[in-house]
Design an enzyme around this catalytic site. Structure first.
Site, PDB file in Angstrom:
ATOM      1  N   GLU A 142       0.828  -1.195   0.000  1.00 56.66           N
ATOM      2  CA  GLU A 142       0.000   0.000   0.000  1.00 56.66           C
ATOM      3  C   GLU A 142       0.862   1.243   0.000  1.00 56.66           C
ATOM      4  OE1 GLU A 142      -1.934  -1.482   3.720  1.00 56.66           O
ATOM      5  OE2 GLU A 142      -1.461   0.514   4.425  1.00 56.66           O
ATOM      6  N   CYS A 147       3.705   8.480   0.793  1.00 60.17           N
ATOM      7  CA  CYS A 147       4.232   7.546   1.789  1.00 60.17           C
ATOM      8  C   CYS A 147       4.328   6.202   1.072  1.00 60.17           C
ATOM      9  CB  CYS A 147       3.274   7.469   2.983  1.00 60.17           C
ATOM     10  SG  CYS A 147       3.733   6.188   4.173  1.00 60.17           S
ATOM     11  N   CYS A 151       6.869  -7.098   6.643  1.00 61.57           N
ATOM     12  CA  CYS A 151       7.959  -6.599   7.478  1.00 61.57           C
ATOM     13  C   CYS A 151       8.402  -7.709   8.428  1.00 61.57           C
ATOM     14  CB  CYS A 151       7.481  -5.389   8.277  1.00 61.57           C
ATOM     15  SG  CYS A 151       8.828  -4.537   9.137  1.00 61.57           S
ATOM     16  N   CYS A 165       7.329  -5.175  15.440  1.00 58.06           N
ATOM     17  CA  CYS A 165       6.947  -4.199  16.479  1.00 58.06           C
ATOM     18  C   CYS A 165       5.515  -4.504  16.945  1.00 58.06           C
ATOM     19  CB  CYS A 165       7.026  -2.773  15.933  1.00 58.06           C
ATOM     20  SG  CYS A 165       8.684  -2.328  15.381  1.00 58.06           S
ATOM     21  N   CYS A 214       2.344  -2.430  15.589  1.00 50.86           N
ATOM     22  CA  CYS A 214       2.264  -2.166  14.150  1.00 50.86           C
ATOM     23  C   CYS A 214       1.413  -3.189  13.404  1.00 50.86           C
ATOM     24  CB  CYS A 214       3.678  -2.142  13.565  1.00 50.86           C
ATOM     25  SG  CYS A 214       3.700  -1.747  11.810  1.00 50.86           S
ATOM     26  N   GLU A 219      10.687  -2.297   6.419  1.00 51.02           N
ATOM     27  CA  GLU A 219      11.790  -1.601   7.076  1.00 51.02           C
ATOM     28  C   GLU A 219      12.820  -1.255   5.987  1.00 51.02           C
ATOM     29  OE1 GLU A 219      12.928  -0.188   9.882  1.00 51.02           O
ATOM     30  OE2 GLU A 219      14.820   0.028   8.806  1.00 51.02           O
ATOM     31  N   SER A 223      12.561   6.275   7.199  1.00 50.86           N
ATOM     32  CA  SER A 223      12.202   5.958   8.584  1.00 50.86           C
ATOM     33  C   SER A 223      12.673   4.555   8.943  1.00 50.86           C
ATOM     34  CB  SER A 223      10.680   6.053   8.738  1.00 50.86           C
ATOM     35  OG  SER A 223      10.304   5.774  10.051  1.00 50.86           O
ATOM     36  N   SER A 257      12.355   5.523  14.666  1.00 46.72           N
ATOM     37  CA  SER A 257      11.202   5.167  15.492  1.00 46.72           C
ATOM     38  C   SER A 257      11.696   4.852  16.886  1.00 46.72           C
ATOM     39  CB  SER A 257      10.489   3.968  14.863  1.00 46.72           C
ATOM     40  OG  SER A 257      10.090   4.319  13.560  1.00 46.72           O
ATOM     41  N   LEU A 258      11.380   5.732  17.814  1.00 42.22           N
ATOM     42  CA  LEU A 258      11.927   5.601  19.164  1.00 42.22           C
ATOM     43  C   LEU A 258      10.927   4.914  20.091  1.00 42.22           C
ATOM     44  CD1 LEU A 258      14.500   6.404  20.670  1.00 42.22           C
ATOM     45  CD2 LEU A 258      13.435   8.589  21.216  1.00 42.22           C
ATOM     46  N   HIS A 259       9.809   5.560  20.311  1.00 42.90           N
ATOM     47  CA  HIS A 259       8.660   5.023  21.055  1.00 42.90           C
ATOM     48  C   HIS A 259       8.864   4.785  22.543  1.00 42.90           C
ATOM     49  CE1 HIS A 259       6.968   5.010  17.154  1.00 42.90           C
ATOM     50  NE2 HIS A 259       7.479   3.878  16.746  1.00 42.90           N
ATOM     51  N   ASN A 319      -2.164   4.704  16.283  1.00 41.17           N
ATOM     52  CA  ASN A 319      -3.336   4.162  15.611  1.00 41.17           C
ATOM     53  C   ASN A 319      -3.652   2.810  16.228  1.00 41.17           C
ATOM     54  OD1 ASN A 319      -3.996   6.030  13.352  1.00 41.17           O
ATOM     55  ND2 ASN A 319      -1.827   5.669  12.927  1.00 41.17           N
ATOM     56  N   CYS A 373      -0.217   3.101   7.962  1.00 44.59           N
ATOM     57  CA  CYS A 373       0.427   2.142   7.068  1.00 44.59           C
ATOM     58  C   CYS A 373       0.290   0.721   7.549  1.00 44.59           C
ATOM     59  CB  CYS A 373       1.876   2.547   6.887  1.00 44.59           C
ATOM     60  SG  CYS A 373       1.942   4.087   5.983  1.00 44.59           S
TER      61      CYS A 373
HETATM   62  N1  SAH Z   1      10.012   0.244   9.526  1.00 49.03           N
HETATM   63  C1  SAH Z   1      10.170   1.654   9.528  1.00 49.03           C
HETATM   64  C2  SAH Z   1       9.210   2.403   8.616  1.00 49.03           C
HETATM   65  C3  SAH Z   1       7.787   1.950   8.559  1.00 49.03           C
HETATM   66  S1  SAH Z   1       6.758   2.299   9.925  1.00 49.03           S
HETATM   67  C4  SAH Z   1      10.131   2.189  10.953  1.00 49.03           C
HETATM   68  O1  SAH Z   1       9.960   1.406  11.863  1.00 49.03           O
HETATM   69  O2  SAH Z   1      10.354   3.376  11.144  1.00 49.03           O
HETATM   70  C5  SAH Z   1       6.520   4.035   9.887  1.00 49.03           C
HETATM   71  C6  SAH Z   1       6.247   4.657  11.247  1.00 49.03           C
HETATM   72  O3  SAH Z   1       4.934   4.303  11.733  1.00 49.03           O
HETATM   73  C7  SAH Z   1       7.228   4.197  12.323  1.00 49.03           C
HETATM   74  O4  SAH Z   1       7.605   5.297  13.097  1.00 49.03           O
HETATM   75  C8  SAH Z   1       6.394   3.220  13.119  1.00 49.03           C
HETATM   76  O5  SAH Z   1       6.909   3.021  14.386  1.00 49.03           O
HETATM   77  C9  SAH Z   1       5.043   3.909  13.073  1.00 49.03           C
HETATM   78  N2  SAH Z   1       3.913   3.058  13.422  1.00 49.03           N
HETATM   79  C10 SAH Z   1       3.734   1.745  13.197  1.00 49.03           C
HETATM   80  N3  SAH Z   1       2.545   1.332  13.679  1.00 49.03           N
HETATM   81  C11 SAH Z   1       1.948   2.411  14.207  1.00 49.03           C
HETATM   82  C12 SAH Z   1       0.712   2.629  14.853  1.00 49.03           C
HETATM   83  N4  SAH Z   1      -0.148   1.636  15.065  1.00 49.03           N
HETATM   84  N5  SAH Z   1       0.431   3.881  15.278  1.00 49.03           N
HETATM   85  C13 SAH Z   1       1.303   4.895  15.075  1.00 49.03           C
HETATM   86  N6  SAH Z   1       2.478   4.760  14.465  1.00 49.03           N
HETATM   87  C14 SAH Z   1       2.809   3.531  14.038  1.00 49.03           C
END
Ligand code: SAH
Length: 349
Positions: free
Chosen positions: A93, A106, A113, A117, A120, A161, A192, A215-217, A291, A334
């Site tokens: 997508e 995007c 992937c 995570c 995700c 990724e 990213s 992506s830190l989180h 999300n 995404c």
């Molecule tokens: N694999 C890469 C790029 C794809 S994900 C990465 O990890 O950065 C793109 C962004 O969306 C990342 O920052 C990821 O952590 C975030 N993401 C994934 N699932 C999400 C969700 N449910 N809500 C908000 N952000 C999310």
């Protein structure tokens, strides 16, 4: 897309010239072809080329066009989400967003992937394969053509990724930068990553001034490793160290992505630790209201909480913004649409 045949749309003018040398085409024909290919046209649509030539090309080569199987347009902000069939059973997508400064895409870099995570939608929806450079660029061309727009910004935040498909992603960025092609400057591309350190190290040496989003989180190693299995291998302290080097060497500020999850990573202690870890570095923090993805059990932090978190960071000297949600009504986060399509397919089987 037929991946068995050579994709002409991913060749530079010089490569195209070399590849098609046996056909003895004059330079103006090659230019016409190059222009069509960079616009995402199919051989059928290249009406100013002789039919015989188009047939000949179609026999041996792929034009790189991608098949749209579904398109959802947000009634709120016009964001369009495309579901694309790669022709070999893989589905990806991509999203087209309109901002004040123009159109942004995007794009996905892999069909699926492997990073796993926990928050995700792409985790658990299966890994198909890496995308080729032409398939990544093809998403931009497909959307440009379908919507009649000219995309000027790209974020690699779709499914996959990017640094787990390093060579193809770097080749894609070079291609997208090519003035004869999509002509998008490196500064308008964001890559990213969940934090694959060797990839960041290599990227630093490519002389491509793209924006690095990380992506830190979570600012806590153990918590982060629970949310992002990749952090077990590449620890937070090592990741932040390489990010600091990256921004010093490239002069570019790093964007840290931080999905705000209610009761998990949205406390004052998290904000304080972020200030401690990132204070004084060249960076920007992007807070994303998470999300909600079915099965993850995570809930979005409420808006008051997110605003307070942002203000705490700002007061602590960190630049922080809350990401505007785009396409909320069309599952534009995404991976969500792909996951749904994959579930429906496996339900049918
Ligand atoms: N694999 C890469 C790029 C794809 S994900 C990465 O990890 O950065 C793109 C962004 O969306 C990342 O920052 C990821 O952590 C975030 N993401 C994934 N699932 C999400 C969700 N449910 N809500 C908000 N952000 C999310």
């Amino acid at each position: 897309m037929d991946t068995a045949r050579k994709n002409l749309s991913e060749l530079t003018y010089e490569e195209l010239e070399k590849e098609l040398a046996p056909l003895g085409l004059p330079a103006y024909r090659l230019r016409q072809l190059e222009k069509w290919l960079s616009s995402g046209a199919s051989f059928d649509e290249m009406t100013d080329l002789p039919l015989k030539l188009r047939e000949e090309l179609a026999l041996k080569y792929s034009d790189g066009t991608l098949k749209i199987i579904n398109k959802l347009v947000s009634a709120i902000d016009g964001t369009a989400k495309y579901l694309i069939d790669l022709g070999d059973g893989n589905i990806i997508e991509c999203v087209l967003m309109k901002y004040k400064y123009g159109y942004s895409a995007c794009v996905s870099t892999q069909a699926g992937c492997r990073m796993g995570c926990t928050f995700c939608a792409s985790a658990g929806a299966g890994f198909g394969r890496n995308l080729t450079p032409g398939e990544i660029a093809g998403q931009i061309k497909t959307m440009n053509r379908d919507a009649g727009v000219n995309i000027g910004h790209v974020v690699m935040m779709g499914v996959g990724e990017p640094l787990d498909n390093y060579d193809n992603v770097v080749a894609f960025m070079r291609m997208a930068h090519d003035p004869g092609g999509l002509n998008i400057s490196y500064r308008k591309m964001s890559l990213s990553t969940c934090g694959l350190i060797p990839g960041i190290e290599k990227l630093m040496k490519e002389d491509m001034p793209v924006t690095l989003s990380v992506s830190l989180h979570s600012p806590f190693q153990e918590e982060r490793a629970r949310m992002m299995p990749v952090a077990k291998k590449y620890s937070l302290d090592k990741l932040l160290e390489i990010c600091k080097t990256f921004s010093l060497e490239t002069g570019r500020r790093i964007t840290y992505e931080y999905a705000m999850i209610s009761g998990v990573n949205d406390t004052d202690a998290h904000a304080a630790e972020l200030i401690k870890l990132l204070g004084g570095t060249l960076c920007h923090i992007n807070l994303i209201p998470v999300n909600t993805v079915k099965g993850t059990g995570y809930r979005r932090a409420d808006r008051v909480r997110i605003d307070r978190f942002r203000m705490t960071l700002e007061n602590g000297g960190l630049a922080a913004t809350v990401r505007r949600a785009m396409g909320r009504d069309i599952e534009a986060a995404c991976g969500q649409l792909r996951r749904k399509a994959m579930e429906e397919n496996s339900g049918k089987a």
